[in-house]
Structures are given as C-alpha cells and as structure tokens.
Design a protein around this motif. Structure first.
Motif, mmCIF file in Angstrom:
data_model
loop_
_atom_site.group_PDB
_atom_site.id
_atom_site.type_symbol
_atom_site.label_atom_id
_atom_site.label_comp_id
_atom_site.label_asym_id
_atom_site.label_seq_id
_atom_site.Cartn_x
_atom_site.Cartn_y
_atom_site.Cartn_z
ATOM 1 N N VAL A 122 0.832 -1.204 0.000
ATOM 2 C CA VAL A 122 0.000 0.000 0.000
ATOM 3 C C VAL A 122 0.866 1.254 0.000
ATOM 4 O O VAL A 122 0.520 2.250 -0.640
ATOM 5 N N ASP A 153 -16.333 6.840 -2.616
ATOM 6 C CA ASP A 153 -15.703 5.518 -2.625
ATOM 7 C C ASP A 153 -16.528 4.589 -3.512
ATOM 8 O O ASP A 153 -17.164 3.650 -3.036
ATOM 9 N N LEU A 155 -14.194 0.433 -1.088
ATOM 10 C CA LEU A 155 -13.028 -0.020 -0.333
ATOM 11 C C LEU A 155 -13.190 0.168 1.171
ATOM 12 O O LEU A 155 -12.717 -0.652 1.955
ATOM 13 N N LEU A 187 -6.767 -6.513 -3.292
ATOM 14 C CA LEU A 187 -6.847 -5.066 -3.161
ATOM 15 C C LEU A 187 -7.006 -4.460 -4.544
ATOM 16 O O LEU A 187 -6.213 -4.748 -5.445
ATOM 17 N N LEU A 215 -7.697 2.231 -4.778
ATOM 18 C CA LEU A 215 -6.945 2.810 -3.661
ATOM 19 C C LEU A 215 -6.219 4.069 -4.123
ATOM 20 O O LEU A 215 -6.251 5.098 -3.438
#
Length: 134
Positions: A39, A90, A94, A115, A120
């Motif tokens: 991330v 969003d 997420l 993911l 993101l």
C-alpha cells in the motif's frame, strides 16, 4: 541494544520517517509487512509528492496538505485510516471499517485479501484534492 522503531525520539522521527517505515515493514516480517509495503508503494505511485511521517509513537502517516491516511498494523489486520474519508467518494466500496463516524473511514486488510489498486490510488488522489481545496 537495538532500538525498536516505535521508540524513536522526535529528533529521529523528523529526519527519517521513511527509514522508520522501512524498519516497521522489516520488523513485521510477515504478510502484514508485505501488505504495508504494497500500500505504501501504491500511495507513493499515486502521489509522488506525498510526505511520509512517523507519528504517535509508531504509526506510518502519509500527508499532502494535511494527513491523507495512516497505516496501522495489528495482529490480524493492516488498517488504512483516511483522516477525511467520510468526505470522499468511494465508488469501489473499499471503506469497510470506521463507517459510523462523521470524519474518518478505514480499509481493513486481512491476510489473503485482494486489493483494488486503482481504486486505492483514486482514493489517495481524492484525499489530496480535498486537502488542497481547504
């Protein structure tokens, strides 16, 4: 005696947050470290001007015009908490934690979770835009 990254002094924190985050990733040594590294890379790709910070005695923080998100690690979850997540769209859904508050929203990532990297990165860019608009 090796000093743990979470025991860093303010002077250490100000000059080497990125190194402290590197240390946290290495210290974890499991899927949580891998997820935090992943991330972190996505955040840095989305916003090359992001500032890495180390706050609250051991929490990686990414900022640009204010806090974007934090990256906390717990026994069974990596939690990305967006400081102003409630104000962000969003569309990919997420956000799955801290949904009841009026300000923050979080993404809890568990071992084996997939993911949506593009989603993101879109949230990161939206958080940057929100911070810059204020």
């Amino acid at each position: 005696m090796k000093k743990h990254t979470r025991d860093a002094t303010p002077a250490e924190q100000s000059g080497c947050a990125s190194q402290l985050i590197d240390g946290r990733i290495e210290e974890l040594g499991d899927w949580r470290g891998e997820m935090l590294a992943r991330v972190r890379g996505l955040i840095r790709q989305a916003d090359p001007q992001v500032v890495e910070e180390w706050k609250w005695r051991g929490v990686p923080v990414w900022s640009h015009g204010g806090i974007l998100c934090t990256g906390e690690t717990y026994k069974s979850v990596v939690k990305l908490t967006f400081a102003k997540g409630a104000a962000l769209d969003d569309p990919a859904g997420l956000f799955n934690a801290s949904l009841e508050g009026n300000t923050r929203r979080a993404i809890d990532l568990h071992e084996g979770d997939s993911l949506d990297e593009a989603a993101l990165q879109a949230l990161i860019l939206a958080a940057v835009a929100l911070n810059r608009s204020r």
